[in-house]
Design an enzyme around this catalytic site. Structure first.
Site, PDB file in Angstrom:
ATOM      1  N   CYS A  85     -28.565 -12.563   8.318  1.00 45.79           N
ATOM      2  CA  CYS A  85     -30.029 -12.526   8.259  1.00 45.79           C
ATOM      3  C   CYS A  85     -30.485 -12.205   6.851  1.00 45.79           C
ATOM      4  O   CYS A  85     -31.485 -12.723   6.376  1.00 45.79           O
ATOM      5  CB  CYS A  85     -30.590 -11.519   9.250  1.00 45.79           C
ATOM      6  SG  CYS A  85     -29.980  -9.851   9.021  1.00 45.79           S
ATOM      7  N   ASN A  94     -24.058 -13.567  15.078  1.00 41.37           N
ATOM      8  CA  ASN A  94     -23.372 -13.340  13.794  1.00 41.37           C
ATOM      9  C   ASN A  94     -22.763 -11.943  13.645  1.00 41.37           C
ATOM     10  O   ASN A  94     -21.825 -11.762  12.889  1.00 41.37           O
ATOM     11  CB  ASN A  94     -24.270 -13.705  12.603  1.00 41.37           C
ATOM     12  CG  ASN A  94     -25.534 -12.891  12.544  1.00 41.37           C
ATOM     13  OD1 ASN A  94     -25.949 -12.287  13.541  1.00 41.37           O
ATOM     14  ND2 ASN A  94     -26.172 -12.873  11.398  1.00 41.37           N
ATOM     15  N   GLU A 143     -35.746  -7.980  15.500  1.00 39.89           N
ATOM     16  CA  GLU A 143     -35.163  -8.256  14.179  1.00 39.89           C
ATOM     17  C   GLU A 143     -34.931  -9.752  14.139  1.00 39.89           C
ATOM     18  O   GLU A 143     -34.011 -10.240  14.792  1.00 39.89           O
ATOM     19  CB  GLU A 143     -33.807  -7.577  14.024  1.00 39.89           C
ATOM     20  CG  GLU A 143     -33.746  -6.126  14.364  1.00 39.89           C
ATOM     21  CD  GLU A 143     -32.335  -5.562  14.143  1.00 39.89           C
ATOM     22  OE1 GLU A 143     -32.256  -4.465  13.629  1.00 39.89           O
ATOM     23  OE2 GLU A 143     -31.349  -6.221  14.473  1.00 39.89           O
TER      24      GLU A 143
END
Ligand code: NAP
Length: 496
Positions: free
Chosen positions: A298, A169, A264
């Protein structure tokens, strides 16, 4: 145009090359990996399917280059990083074009991603120069047998070869957020870009090549994560793994050896809206937070927890804004663009169908064409629905009506994830109390969750990650503490 002019060196025929020892090369595998344009669903680009031997070569070369780089003065490292930042920004148009074609990111947001990444490199260079020259001096005290006879000097030294694996992304920005801190701290980098987004990442790597970094210091291997991922993450030549992505990160952390991990991972960011909230502000943030880049962030708002008393007013305001979202191709800069793959679209559809079966209220008609899913708000979602807990990574947002603040906090904390959360209220005391109670890395007060600014600490807890990022934290994470102790003879004086 992507792959032409400045970038003609990085492509051979219609297949992009990989980068090793300062050179662009074809893989000996003779195989390529197709990159499907999410909008047309046709192959748009191809990248090399690198072999294990090529991975070995990239890591060996990075290992050698790092030894010299660690001795390169900080100002020189910073100078090269500033140069790379400038070249990256100069080439924002062809790199943004790749983002549009590979991951269907709206055109303007694609340019923003590249420019923001250039700024991140420059900030990192400045920050590194300031913080990496610092060390500590300690004197021993009250340790058995030592009476101020030990003097300790500490400094920060590089960790070695950093393996960087970003997600689709933000393939440029989340690669840079690993590459820049690693390099300023004296490390070398092996990048494995996501398949969707690999070509934008290869263009970005070429900007570092053009800036004149020593050969081997940065290497980039391409191929499917499912094929070369394990070999990379379990490679004995890797000294640190910085990964951003989904559950893949959990399995990497189980398999990786004794190396520091920066993980992450996913999130289910909750947005709690209290009765005293500014509902216009909340609605604007919910729509921006929930639907930007079609929810594929996210830190997207992934569940709204609103007090029953104001729920209908909030839903009405959100729906008015959802109706204004434009839907279509990224080239037209639409708000909602096709999601990255057909399997992502199928997964999102599965969550929607489950909610339909279990009688959620559909605020809009569910509509899908290929990978394009129209924005959808689901009201009256209950905890027995999958969408209440799972990360859709698409333009579908559930609303759960709550009867108390405690109920909202309980839902948020019952999640496996703990990335960010947000609360809308005009009572700052309540906001702080809720922030303290939410088990997430960050809580935003009166704004949607967000990763930036890039120098703020950013971290997830539980299944959302390991370690803390943000420019300063990442630089520290990619160094080790080196201690030297000077031992003096025991004092011969007597007291009194
Ligand atoms: P993903 O499927 O986990 O992939 C992430 C990266 O891992 C890609 O480069 C992928 O390469 C690679 N990979 C796949 N299998 C691997 C393996 N066995 N070993 C090593 N690497 C492997 O995630 P995604 O779909 O790209 O990204 C979406 C997810 O990222 C969401 O869950 C989102 O919440 C999360 N995310 C988190 C943050 C954060 O800061 N917390 C930021 C952005 C996104 P291939 O593409 O070749 O498979």
């Amino acid at each position: 145009m992507a792959g032409s002019g400045t970038f003609s060196e990085i492509i051979d025929g219609d297949v992009y090359k990989y980068y090793v020892d300062g050179q662009w090369k074809k893989s000996s595998s003779g195989k390529s990996v197709p990159i499907i344009n999410p909008t047309t669903r046709n192959t748009h680009y191809k990248v090399q399917a690198c072999t294990q031997e090529e991975v070995n070569n990239v890591i060996d070369s990075a290992k050698k280059a790092q030894k010299l780089w660690a001795k390169t003065p900080l100002w020189k490292r910073a100078e090269l990083l500033h140069k790379a930042a400038a070249i990256l920004k100069e080439n924002k148009a062809p790199i943004a074009e790749c983002l549009v074609k590979e991951i269907a990111k709206p055109a303007k947001d694609s340019v923003t991603e590249v420019v923001r990444s250039g700024d991140l490199i420059s900030y990192c260079a400045e920050e590194g120069v300031r913080i990496l020259g610092e060390g500590k001096f300690l004197v021993s005290d009250s340790f058995p047998g030592n009476d101020r006879t030990k003097y300790c000097l500490t400094s920060k030294i590089p960790i070695g070869v950093v393996l960087a694996i970003p997600p689709f992304n933000y393939p440029v920005n989340l690669a840079i957020s690993k590459i820049a801190p690693a390099l300023i701290a004296g490390n070398s980098i092996v990048l494995k870009p996501p398949t969707q987004g690999a070509v934008a990442a290869l263009h970005m790597v070429h900007c570092f090549h053009l800036a004149g970094f020593p050969k081997g210091l940065i290497g980039c291997v391409t191929g499917k994560g499912s094929e070369i991922g394990d070999f990379l993450t379990m490679h004995p030549g890797v000294n640190c793994i910085s990964f951003t992505g989904g559950d893949t990160g959990i399995s990497i952390s189980r398999k990786a050896g004794m190396v520091p991990l920066q993980m992450e991972l996913g999130g289910k960011d909750a947005c709690i809206v209290l009765e005293d909230a500014d509902l216009d502000l909340a609605a604007a943030n919910i729509v921006k937070g929930g639907f930007s880049y079609s929810g594929q962030r996210c830190t997207a708002v992934k569940v709204v927890l609103v007090m029953e008393k104001v729920a209908s007013s909030l839903v009405k305001k959100v729906n008015e804004k959802v109706a204004k979202l434009t839907v279509g191709p990224p080239e037209d800069d639409c708000d909602i663009t096709p999601v990255v793959t057909e399997s992502s679209a199928n997964f999102i559809e599965g969550l929607v169908m489950d909610a339909k079966e279990k009688k959620a209220t559909f605020c809009q008609e569910y509509k899908r064409k290929g990978n394009l899913i129209w924005p959808l708000l689901l009201d009256n979602v209950r905890p027995d629905m999958r969408i209440a807990w799972e990360e859709p990574f698409g333009p579908v947002l559930p609303v759960i009506r709550i009867n108390s603040v405690e109920e909202g906090i309980h839902h948020c904390n019952a999640s496996n994830f703990g990335l960010q959360g947000c609360v809308f209220t005009s009572d700052i005391n309540k906001a702080i109390m809720i922030s303290d109670a939410m088990e997430t890395g960050t809580v935003q007060i009166n704004s949607a969750p967000a990763r930036g600014p890039d120098h703020f600490p950013f971290q997830g807890i539980k299944d959302s990650g390991i370690g803390s990022q943000g420019i300063t934290n990442s630089i520290h994470m990619m160094t080790k503490v080196k201690t030297t102790v000077i031992n003096l003879p025991a004092p011969s004086y007597t007291m009194g």
